[in-house]
Each structure stands twice: as C-alpha cells, then as structure tokens.
Design a protein around this motif. Sequence first.
Motif, mmCIF file in Angstrom:
data_model
loop_
_atom_site.group_PDB
_atom_site.id
_atom_site.type_symbol
_atom_site.label_atom_id
_atom_site.label_comp_id
_atom_site.label_asym_id
_atom_site.label_seq_id
_atom_site.Cartn_x
_atom_site.Cartn_y
_atom_site.Cartn_z
ATOM 1 N N PHE A 141 -39.595 33.166 4.337
ATOM 2 C CA PHE A 141 -38.582 32.240 4.823
ATOM 3 C C PHE A 141 -37.310 32.504 4.043
ATOM 4 C CE2 PHE A 141 -36.226 28.204 4.560
ATOM 5 C CZ PHE A 141 -36.020 27.984 5.915
ATOM 6 N N ALA A 142 -36.226 32.757 4.743
ATOM 7 C CA ALA A 142 -34.933 33.052 4.119
ATOM 8 C C ALA A 142 -35.048 34.205 3.126
ATOM 9 C CB ALA A 142 -34.374 31.813 3.443
ATOM 10 N N GLY A 143 -35.868 35.189 3.468
ATOM 11 C CA GLY A 143 -36.027 36.364 2.612
ATOM 12 C C GLY A 143 -37.004 36.184 1.471
ATOM 13 N N LEU A 144 -37.597 35.011 1.324
ATOM 14 C CA LEU A 144 -38.515 34.739 0.222
ATOM 15 C C LEU A 144 -39.960 34.818 0.710
ATOM 16 C CD1 LEU A 144 -36.723 31.610 -1.270
ATOM 17 C CD2 LEU A 144 -36.714 33.925 -2.238
ATOM 18 N N ALA A 145 -40.792 35.583 0.029
ATOM 19 C CA ALA A 145 -42.212 35.602 0.339
ATOM 20 C C ALA A 145 -42.810 34.246 -0.030
ATOM 21 C CB ALA A 145 -42.904 36.720 -0.438
ATOM 22 N N LEU A 146 -43.625 33.715 0.846
ATOM 23 C CA LEU A 146 -44.203 32.387 0.624
ATOM 24 C C LEU A 146 -45.648 32.491 0.144
ATOM 25 C CD1 LEU A 146 -42.700 30.409 3.624
ATOM 26 C CD2 LEU A 146 -41.829 30.657 1.291
ATOM 27 N N ASP A 147 -45.906 33.473 -0.713
ATOM 28 C CA ASP A 147 -47.226 33.611 -1.313
ATOM 29 C C ASP A 147 -47.377 32.722 -2.545
ATOM 30 O OD1 ASP A 147 -45.298 35.120 -2.607
ATOM 31 O OD2 ASP A 147 -46.705 36.684 -3.232
ATOM 32 N N ARG A 148 -46.316 31.994 -2.903
ATOM 33 C CA ARG A 148 -46.341 31.037 -4.003
ATOM 34 C C ARG A 148 -45.307 29.962 -3.718
ATOM 35 N NH1 ARG A 148 -41.912 32.065 -7.366
ATOM 36 N NH2 ARG A 148 -41.044 34.176 -7.295
#
Length: 287
Positions: free
Chosen positions: A20-27
């Motif tokens: 989301f917005a270039g951020l990995a959402l694995d954390r």
Amino acid sequence: MTIPPAPVPLAPARSPSIRFAGLALDRPRIMAIVNVTPDSFSDGGERLDPARAVDDGLRFVSEGADIVDVGGESTRPGSRPVDADEELRRVLPVVEGLARRDVAVSVDTRRAAVARACLDAGARVVNDVSALQDDPALLPLVAGRGTPVVLMHRKGRAEDKYVVPRYRDVVEEVRDFLVARAEACCAAGVRAADIAIDPGLGFGKSVEENLALVAGCRRLADAGHPVLIGASRKSFIGRLTGVEEARRRDPASIWLAVEASRRGAVLLRVHDVAGTRQALAVSQAMR
C-alpha cells in the motif's frame, strides 16, 4: 538498548508482495500524526510554524514512522470547518518540506483542491475522514492520479459533535459502509490495491463500540483491504482510564495499537512513534 532497525511482523502472516503506497504490508506500518492546526484535540497550536512541523515529521521518521500524515483541519467534536485556502496555507509548506526529503507523506483532507495541490507537491496518499464523500471532485481526482486512499467511517460531523444513534453490530455496520465506499471507488477507477479502510475510532462511537472495532480488526480485514487503526489519545481512552489530558494517554494508546496489530490491522496512526515502535518489537519477541 537501541530500537531495532525495523519492527518485526505482528499481524497474521501476509505476503510481502501485498503493498500500500509502496510499502510492503508484511509487518505493521506506523503513520505519524502531524497536525498543523490551532485546535486539534491533542497537539493543536504546536506546529503553526511550518519549519517546526517539518522537523517533527523528520524526527518521527527517524523514530520509525513509515508515513507522515499532515492535517490542516481539526476533526475534534465541536470543531468548525476551515475553508480550502486556509487549510492549504497550513499544510502545503509542510508537505513540500517533507516530500523534498523523500518522506512518504499522507495528506489528511476532505477537499479536492487541497489534495490536488499536495499531490503536486509530492504527497503520496489521501486520507479522508469522509471516505471521499464530502467533496464530489475528490474521487475522480484520486482515480485519475492513481493515488492510494484511506477511507474512514464517520457518523455525523465534527461541528455536530458526532451525535448519532447506537449501532446494532458496530463492526458489521462499519464494515458494510467501508466495503460500499471501496466498491464505489473501484467503480470510479481507483485500484482495489490502492484502498485502505479505517473504522474511525471516536467518530460517533461509544467506548464499547470503539473497543469492539479494535477487537474486530480481523473481520474488517476480511473485506480485502488493509485496515488502519487510529486510537491514539482519543477521548474514549480518557473515559476508560480517567486521564483527562490527551497527551498523557500514550500508554493506553500504545497498548491499543499493539492489540489492533495483533488482531489484523497493518497501519497504525499514532502520536508517539518511538513508544509504539518499541512496543511492537517487544510484542513480537513475546510471541
């Protein structure tokens, strides 16, 4: 002891490819609050100088914030709306100053004119408490720009103090509203992957309903969009703890952020970045 270089995963396992917005959402990802208003409930008046606001935003990034959320209109109960020109005067220098330093900036606005200028200045996300309903020009703007958006649930308006009837099942009703808004955005051309949802803690909800929404983060996440939780320093924490001064509510705010992440939220909107970062790391170690 130094803070770890990155918070470790707390939410149920997710693929690093989900972004989301270039951020990995694995954390869990931390969104720092930078209000540039005279009347916000916790930090109003602290950042009327844009240089101070930029410095605070950079400090939050150094403490572990992934996104800095800049807002120029208070949404505390009883606050009055400001016009777009005044809102833009407050937020634009801050957005420009942070974006020049490659900070991921979210602009907290309900207005297309403000969002457009901030996106032109380098903002990457639009965070709208009205879920893109208050200004009919905002949805086509973000759709045309391919801008990630946060859609928030809100009953009533700030100037009316969000006085609304109670819910039968607050999690289900909030989820249904946010799903409907996400579908409307997709129909208008926003990618589903660019939509995050926020149940709007404190916006026309009782203490019990706010707690139910934190507890129900997994049900919200099952709608298919990243869940943002913004419990930080809210008045319902004061009613739970007896702490009247908003800035003294950080311990409970941090606990709620960790609990929300444990239950499936992946975006945490907070005032105390360093404290939240440390608590997330310890929570993971305990797990």
